[in-house]
Design a protein around this motif. Structure first.
Motif, mmCIF file in Angstrom:
data_model
loop_
_atom_site.group_PDB
_atom_site.id
_atom_site.type_symbol
_atom_site.label_atom_id
_atom_site.label_comp_id
_atom_site.label_asym_id
_atom_site.label_seq_id
_atom_site.Cartn_x
_atom_site.Cartn_y
_atom_site.Cartn_z
ATOM 1 N N ILE A 75 0.815 -1.229 -0.011
ATOM 2 C CA ILE A 75 0.085 0.003 -0.071
ATOM 3 C C ILE A 75 0.722 1.319 0.042
ATOM 4 O O ILE A 75 2.008 1.210 0.336
ATOM 5 N N ASP A 76 0.210 2.361 -0.311
ATOM 6 C CA ASP A 76 0.795 3.661 0.069
ATOM 7 C C ASP A 76 0.191 4.205 1.069
ATOM 8 O O ASP A 76 -1.082 4.000 1.136
ATOM 9 N N LEU A 77 0.928 5.094 1.666
ATOM 10 C CA LEU A 77 0.350 5.576 2.979
ATOM 11 C C LEU A 77 0.504 6.999 3.295
ATOM 12 O O LEU A 77 1.594 7.628 3.087
ATOM 13 N N ILE A 78 -0.211 7.694 3.787
ATOM 14 C CA ILE A 78 -0.212 9.327 4.060
ATOM 15 C C ILE A 78 -0.887 9.498 5.486
ATOM 16 O O ILE A 78 -2.156 8.921 5.759
ATOM 17 N N ALA A 79 -0.235 9.996 6.326
ATOM 18 C CA ALA A 79 -0.679 10.108 7.667
ATOM 19 C C ALA A 79 -1.293 11.555 7.760
ATOM 20 O O ALA A 79 -0.832 12.433 7.498
ATOM 21 N N VAL A 80 -2.301 11.850 8.267
ATOM 22 C CA VAL A 80 -3.024 13.097 8.466
ATOM 23 C C VAL A 80 -3.364 13.405 9.883
ATOM 24 O O VAL A 80 -4.118 12.526 10.514
ATOM 25 N N THR A 81 -2.956 14.321 10.579
ATOM 26 C CA THR A 81 -3.359 14.910 11.937
ATOM 27 C C THR A 81 -4.232 15.739 11.780
ATOM 28 O O THR A 81 -4.015 16.967 11.183
ATOM 29 N N ILE A 82 -5.527 15.796 12.561
ATOM 30 C CA ILE A 82 -6.358 17.047 12.568
ATOM 31 C C ILE A 82 -5.988 17.901 13.891
ATOM 32 O O ILE A 82 -6.031 17.287 14.934
ATOM 33 N N ASP A 83 -6.056 19.168 13.667
ATOM 34 C CA ASP A 83 -5.847 20.021 14.679
ATOM 35 C C ASP A 83 -7.254 20.618 15.061
ATOM 36 O O ASP A 83 -7.672 21.544 14.445
ATOM 37 N N GLU A 84 -7.910 20.171 16.070
ATOM 38 C CA GLU A 84 -9.166 20.593 16.402
ATOM 39 C C GLU A 84 -9.081 21.910 17.003
ATOM 40 O O GLU A 84 -10.190 22.514 17.039
ATOM 41 N N GLY A 85 -8.218 22.162 17.633
ATOM 42 C CA GLY A 85 -7.780 23.572 18.344
ATOM 43 C C GLY A 85 -8.586 23.200 19.630
ATOM 44 O O GLY A 85 -9.488 23.972 20.214
ATOM 45 N N ILE A 86 -7.607 22.210 20.348
ATOM 46 C CA ILE A 86 -7.871 22.155 21.677
ATOM 47 C C ILE A 86 -6.860 22.501 22.426
ATOM 48 O O ILE A 86 -5.873 21.634 22.523
ATOM 49 N N CYS A 87 -6.680 23.800 23.256
ATOM 50 C CA CYS A 87 -5.801 24.346 23.955
ATOM 51 C C CYS A 87 -5.177 23.671 24.980
ATOM 52 O O CYS A 87 -6.023 23.094 25.981
ATOM 53 N N GLY A 88 -3.809 23.308 25.053
ATOM 54 C CA GLY A 88 -3.332 22.697 26.219
ATOM 55 C C GLY A 88 -3.334 21.127 25.954
ATOM 56 O O GLY A 88 -3.033 20.220 26.715
ATOM 57 N N TYR A 89 -4.126 20.537 25.015
ATOM 58 C CA TYR A 89 -4.077 19.167 24.782
ATOM 59 C C TYR A 89 -3.536 18.730 23.329
ATOM 60 O O TYR A 89 -2.565 17.964 23.132
ATOM 61 N N ARG A 90 -4.105 19.268 22.240
ATOM 62 C CA ARG A 90 -3.661 18.833 20.948
ATOM 63 C C ARG A 90 -2.391 18.930 20.619
ATOM 64 O O ARG A 90 -1.484 18.482 19.755
ATOM 65 N N GLU A 91 -1.709 20.209 21.185
ATOM 66 C CA GLU A 91 -0.308 20.646 20.747
ATOM 67 C C GLU A 91 0.605 19.324 20.563
ATOM 68 O O GLU A 91 1.249 19.263 19.746
ATOM 69 N N GLU A 92 0.634 18.786 21.961
ATOM 70 C CA GLU A 92 1.688 17.949 22.197
ATOM 71 C C GLU A 92 1.328 16.623 21.347
ATOM 72 O O GLU A 92 2.300 16.073 20.645
ATOM 73 N N GLY A 93 0.257 16.247 20.792
ATOM 74 C CA GLY A 93 -0.277 15.109 20.117
ATOM 75 C C GLY A 93 0.209 15.419 18.648
ATOM 76 O O GLY A 93 0.623 14.270 17.914
ATOM 77 N N ILE A 94 0.082 16.685 18.294
ATOM 78 C CA ILE A 94 0.676 16.691 16.804
ATOM 79 C C ILE A 94 2.021 16.607 16.761
ATOM 80 O O ILE A 94 2.467 15.978 15.899
ATOM 81 N N GLU A 95 2.930 17.256 17.737
ATOM 82 C CA GLU A 95 4.250 16.818 17.747
ATOM 83 C C GLU A 95 4.794 15.475 17.688
ATOM 84 O O GLU A 95 5.507 15.039 16.972
ATOM 85 N N ILE A 96 3.858 14.772 18.425
ATOM 86 C CA ILE A 96 4.345 13.344 18.499
ATOM 87 C C ILE A 96 3.874 12.514 17.515
ATOM 88 O O ILE A 96 4.786 11.745 16.909
#
Ligand code: SF4
Ligand SMILES: [Zn+2]
Ligand SMILES: [Zn+2]
Lengths: 311, 66
Positions: free
Chosen positions: A78-99
């Motif tokens: 398969i071919d693979l692309i990863a997509v992260t959604i930034d819902e804009g949940i302050c203090g929570y989502r930022e770290e998830g995006i980095e990881i």
């Protein structure tokens, strides 16, 4: 004496309550990978040449799925692309995006971050603070889910993806089944499954390869594999009826370790009948406002925006 | 006997009695075993593993919310 059922290693990391199986670290990792690959095959989730869009939040489920799907990418299946959604949940989502970004980079998987703000002009935090519960606001997860599905579907089409893969696990699926049943939401029940059936070629097929893996085993997998994972809870999670149902099922599972499996199996047996009797095979058109597929004049996302405009 | 206990960022030396399992320890610190993965001296262990003097026990919270 405790030792691994497969290789005899005395250092076991799991004794499965549902089956009594005992496994060492290496055998647990291998057997979990095999189970997921077997399910992918058994349910026909992927075909050679698929371009898979993986929803990668950085949480344990999606990071484990990235690990496994990457093995298929490496074998050129398969071919693979990863997509992260930034819902804009302050203090929570930022770290998830980095990881999420670190995981994709480590494996050399293409990665995109797409934000609610960029598509809808507002973050989830904005939506929640502007609308309070008294005025009929639904819980955060309802908006989050509708907007997230909208974005995945749009981005999948932009990217030419043929499948959207998400990390839903056994606990999530069981919760959805029990929750919709308790709410009498039979329409929603007809849409639960390991693979979505397309009603329109504008909807990309969604697959859930981890649907039969318990949440606890996913957690154990990522720790055993030493994967970099965002272990934190979303601040809005406890708002939901889903969370209540989840605690109830987890509590029940302590004494009845097979109920999640039996709930899922029983449901899957009933589903064809439910579908036949209750599925509204509406003719799928497109949303007047945004062009996404929908059975109504406006898609769900646009309906929310319309409501807010007229407030 | 004394053990070193790590929960998230928190690290402490605690005194517990002999013949306690990981499960007993989790009960003492009031953490549900369904929500964590436990490492003893850097290796993942199951609930019934015995905790011994001088062990390093790390409790990793892996399941949040419901
Ligand atoms: S818990 Fe709810 S609000 Fe938070 S990310 Fe998940 S769906 Fe969105
Ligand atoms: Zn083994
Ligand atoms: Zn729309």
């Amino acid at each position: 004496m405790n030792s691994c059922d497969k290789c005899g290693n005395p250092n076991i990391i799991i004794k499965k309550k549902q089956s009594g199986q005992k496994l060492c670290k290496d055998c647990f990792i291998k057997s979990t990978q095999n189970k997921v690959l077997k399910d992918i095959h058994k349910y026909g989730l992927l075909e050679k040449g698929d371009k898979v869009l993986l929803g990668l939040s950085g949480g344990k489920d999606s990071v484990m799925l990235l690990d496994i799907l990457n093995s298929l990418k490496k074998r050129n299946i398969i071919d693979l692309i990863a997509v992260t959604i930034d819902e804009g949940i302050c203090g929570y989502r930022e770290e998830g995006i980095e990881i999420a970004a670190r995981n994709a980079k480590k494996l050399g998987v293409e990665h995109r971050v797409v934000a609610f703000k960029e598509y809808f002009g507002m973050t989830l935090d904005d939506i929640i603070s502007k609308n309070n519960v008294k005025e009929g606001r639904r819980n955060a997860c309802t908006y989050c889910g509708v907007f997230r599905r909208w974005i995945f579907n749009r981005v999948a089409r932009d990217e030419g993806a043929t499948k959207i893969a998400t990390g839903h696990n056994l606990d999530d699926e069981t919760q959805s089944i029990v929750m919709n049943y308790l709410e009498g939401n039979i329409q929603n029940l007809t849409r639960i499954g390991v693979k979505s059936e397309t009603r329109s070629n504008k909807f990309t097929v969604k697959i859930k390869p981890l649907r039969e893996i318990p949440e606890k085993e996913i957690a154990l997998y990522v720790v055993a594999r030493e994967l970099d994972v965002h272990f934190a809870g979303c601040p809005y999670a406890s708002e939901s009826f889903r969370a209540e149902v989840g605690s109830f099922i987890k509590e029940m599972s302590k004494e009845h370790p097979t109920i999640m499996y039996s709930t899922l199996r029983g449901f899957d047996k009933m589903k064809p009948v439910l579908k036949k009797e209750f599925s509204q095979e509406s003719i799928v058109g497109v949303c007047e406002n945004c062009g996404e597929p929908t059975g109504a004049r406006l898609c769900k996302a646009c309906t929310f925006f319309k409501d807010w405009e007229t407030d | 006997m004394k053990i070193k206990l790590i929960i998230g960022e928190k690290e402490e030396l605690i005194e517990i009695s002999e013949n306690k399992t990981v499960k007993n320890l989790l009960d003492i610190v009031d953490i549900a075993s369904e929500t964590v993965v436990v490492k003893k001296n850097d290796c993942i262990v199951i609930d019934e593993e015995l905790v011994e003097d001088g062990d390093l026990i790390e409790i990793i919270q892996v399941i949040y919310g419901g």
